[in-house]
Scaffold this motif. Structure first.
Motif, PDB file in Angstrom:
ATOM      1  N   MET A   1       0.797  -1.225   0.028  1.00 36.73           N
ATOM      2  CA  MET A   1      -0.074  -0.145   0.033  1.00 36.73           C
ATOM      3  C   MET A   1       1.025   1.512  -0.127  1.00 36.73           C
ATOM      4  O   MET A   1       1.982   1.101   0.551  1.00 36.73           O
ATOM      5  CB  MET A   1      -0.841   0.037   1.393  1.00 36.73           C
ATOM      6  N   GLU A  51      -2.325  10.696  -3.087  1.00 31.94           N
ATOM      7  CA  GLU A  51      -2.216   9.411  -3.613  1.00 31.94           C
ATOM      8  C   GLU A  51      -2.122   8.391  -2.572  1.00 31.94           C
ATOM      9  O   GLU A  51      -2.075   7.146  -2.668  1.00 31.94           O
ATOM     10  CB  GLU A  51      -0.954   9.119  -4.349  1.00 31.94           C
ATOM     11  N   ASP A  53      -3.208   5.482  -0.073  1.00 30.66           N
ATOM     12  CA  ASP A  53      -4.261   4.458   0.548  1.00 30.66           C
ATOM     13  C   ASP A  53      -4.648   4.710   1.900  1.00 30.66           C
ATOM     14  O   ASP A  53      -5.990   4.624   2.145  1.00 30.66           O
ATOM     15  CB  ASP A  53      -4.053   3.028   0.195  1.00 30.66           C
ATOM     16  N   VAL A  54      -3.657   5.001   2.649  1.00 33.22           N
ATOM     17  CA  VAL A  54      -3.867   5.271   4.254  1.00 33.22           C
ATOM     18  C   VAL A  54      -2.812   6.332   4.668  1.00 33.22           C
ATOM     19  O   VAL A  54      -1.886   6.261   4.172  1.00 33.22           O
ATOM     20  CB  VAL A  54      -3.686   3.930   5.011  1.00 33.22           C
ATOM     21  N   MET A  76      -6.580  14.165   0.116  1.00 30.08           N
ATOM     22  CA  MET A  76      -6.676  12.583   0.227  1.00 30.08           C
ATOM     23  C   MET A  76      -7.878  12.180  -1.013  1.00 30.08           C
ATOM     24  O   MET A  76      -8.792  12.750  -1.404  1.00 30.08           O
ATOM     25  CB  MET A  76      -7.152  11.937   1.543  1.00 30.08           C
ATOM     26  N   ALA A  80     -10.040   6.785   0.527  1.00 32.73           N
ATOM     27  CA  ALA A  80      -8.699   6.459   1.460  1.00 32.73           C
ATOM     28  C   ALA A  80      -9.129   6.407   2.859  1.00 32.73           C
ATOM     29  O   ALA A  80     -10.269   7.032   3.224  1.00 32.73           O
ATOM     30  CB  ALA A  80      -7.886   7.536   1.034  1.00 32.73           C
ATOM     31  N   VAL A 105     -13.789  10.532   2.777  1.00 34.79           N
ATOM     32  CA  VAL A 105     -12.607   9.949   3.344  1.00 34.79           C
ATOM     33  C   VAL A 105     -13.180   9.277   4.767  1.00 34.79           C
ATOM     34  O   VAL A 105     -14.065   9.745   5.188  1.00 34.79           O
ATOM     35  CB  VAL A 105     -11.305  10.865   3.661  1.00 34.79           C
ATOM     36  N   LYS A 137      -9.797  -2.172   5.608  1.00 31.68           N
ATOM     37  CA  LYS A 137      -8.653  -1.537   4.841  1.00 31.68           C
ATOM     38  C   LYS A 137      -7.355  -1.479   5.623  1.00 31.68           C
ATOM     39  O   LYS A 137      -6.076  -1.898   5.250  1.00 31.68           O
ATOM     40  CB  LYS A 137      -9.175  -0.556   4.205  1.00 31.68           C
TER      41      LYS A 137
END
Ligand code: NAD
Length: 290
Positions: A1, A51, A53-54, A76, A80, A105, A137
Motif C-alpha cells: 500500500m 495518492e 491509500d492510508v 486525500m 482512502a 474519506v 482496509k
C-alpha cells in the motif's frame, strides 16, 4: 500500500519503519524534520497524503490533529483511510471523523498501548473507533505495527477506551504506591507485601506486572532508577483527557480527578517530569500525612 505517515516522533518513527520494512511504500512528514528508516520524507502533510491509500497520524494532541486533518483531507483520494493513532480527546476524534466523512474519506481513531518498546517491536495494542469498512482496509497495517486490535465501536470509541483504561491505570498505580509506603511505615518488608498482594484481592497490573518497588517482582522501570517506561507526564496527559471527557458527559469520576491532581503536582512541582509514572512510590516514601 501507499502510506502517508505524519508525525515521526518517539512512537511514529518506529511504526513507520516497521511498515516500510514490511514492504509498504511509506512517505513521511514531520514539522521537526524527523524521519524513519526506509521511508521517503516530503515537505508537507498534504504531500504525504496525496495518492495515499492510508494516511497515518501520530501527533501530540487533538488541536494538532485537527490542524493536520484540515490540511490532509482535501488532498486525500476518495475512499482512502485516515488512521489516527495519537492519543487525543474524544471530541477531536469525533470532529475529525465528521470532517473526513464530509470529504469522502474514511476515518479511524486507533490509539495504542504498548509504548515505545511496543512500537519498535510491532506489538502495540490498537483500540479502534470507526466503520468496519475502514478497519478492514487498515487491518493489514495494524497487524504489522501491533499484535492486537480491539474494535470498540463508532468514531471516538477507541479514544474513549484508551482514556478509561489509563484512568484506571493512574488511580491503581497511586493506590499501589501509597500502600507500599504505608507498609514500609508499618514495618512490613516489601517482598512480603508483594508476595501477599500479588496473590490476594489487592492484585493488579501495577502490582503484579509493573511493580513500583525496586528489587521486588518482575523487572520494571523501578529497577532502572525510574527511567520511563511510561513517563509521568504522559500519564498526566491521559488523566487530563479522561477528566475533560468526564466533564463533557457529566460523569462522576472522583478517583480519576484525584489521580489527575496528584500526577499534576508530581510532574509540575515534585520532580516527576521525565520519570516513570511508577516513581509515585519514592514520592509517597518521603511524605507524611500533611
Ligand atoms: P513525540 O512528541 O515524540 O512525537 C510527536 C511528533 O509529532 C513530533 O516528532 C512532532 O515534531 C510531530 N508534529 C507535531 N506537530 C506536527 C505537525 N503539525 N505536522 C507534522 N508533525 C508534527 O510523541 P510520541 O511519544 O511519539 O507520542 C505520539 C502520540 O502517541 C501522543 O498522542 C501520545 O500521547 C501517544 N502515545 C505515546 C506513548 C509513548 O509511550 N510515547 C504511548 C502511547 C501513546
Amino acid at each position: 500500500m501507499k502510506i502517508g505517515f505524519i508525525g515521526l516522533g518517539n512512537m511514529g518513527a518506529p511504526m513507520a519503519a516497521n511498515l516500510a520494512g514490511a514492504g509498504h511504500d511509506v512517505v513521511g512528514f514531520d514539522v521537526a524534520n524527523s524521519t524513519a528508516e526506509g521511508i521517503e520524507n516530503v515537505s508537507s502533510s498534504a504531500l504525504a497524503a496525496e495518492e495515499a491509500d492510508v494516511v497515518i497520524t501520530m501527533l501530540p494532541n487533538g488541536d494538532i490533529l485537527r490542524a493536520v486533518a484540515a490540511e490532509v483531507l482535501p488532498a486525500m483520494a476518495s475512499g482512502a483511510v485516515l488512521l489516527d493513532c495519537s492519543t487525543v480527546d474524544v471530541n477531536s476524534a469525533r470532529a475529525v471523523a465528521a470532517e473526513a466523512d464530509a470529504a469522502g474519506v474514511m476515518a479511524l481513531d486507533a490509539p495504542v498501548s504498548g509504548g515505545i518498546g511496543g512500537a519498535a517491536a510491532g506489538t502495540l495494542t490498537f483500540m479502534v473507533g470507526g466503520p468496519d469498512t475502514a478497519l478492514a482496509k487498515a487491518q493489514p497495517l495494524l497487524d504489522i505495527m501491533g499484535g492486537k486490535t480491539v474494535h470498540c465501536g463508532g468514531a471516538g470509541n477507541g479514544q474513549a477506551a484508551k482514556i478509561c483504561n489509563n484512568m484506571i491505570l493512574g488511580a491503581t498505580m497511586i493506590a499501589t504506591c501509597e500502600a507500599f509506603a504505608l507498609a514500609d511505615k508499618l514495618g512490613l518488608a516489601r517482598q512480603s507485601m508483594f508476595d501477599v498482594v500479588s496473590t490476594s484481592s489487592g492484585y493488579s497490573w501495577t502490582m503484579n506486572a509493573y511493580c513500583p518497588a525496586p528489587g521486588v517482582g518482575p523487572k520494571t522501570p523501578a529497577d532502572n532508577d525510574y527511567q520511563p517506561g511510561f513517563a509521568a507526564e504522559l500519564m498526566l496527559k491521559d488523566l487530563g483527557l479522561s477528566q475533560d471527557a468526564a466533564a463533557t458527559v457529566d460523569a462522576d469520576t472522583p478517583m480519576g480527578a484525584r489521580a489527575l491532581e496528584l500526577y499534576r503536582s508530581f510532574v509540575e512541582n515534585e520532580g516527576g517530569m521525565g520519570k516513570d509514572f511508577s516513581a509515585m512510590l519514592p514520592r509517597f516514601e518521603t511524605r507524611g500525612r500533611d
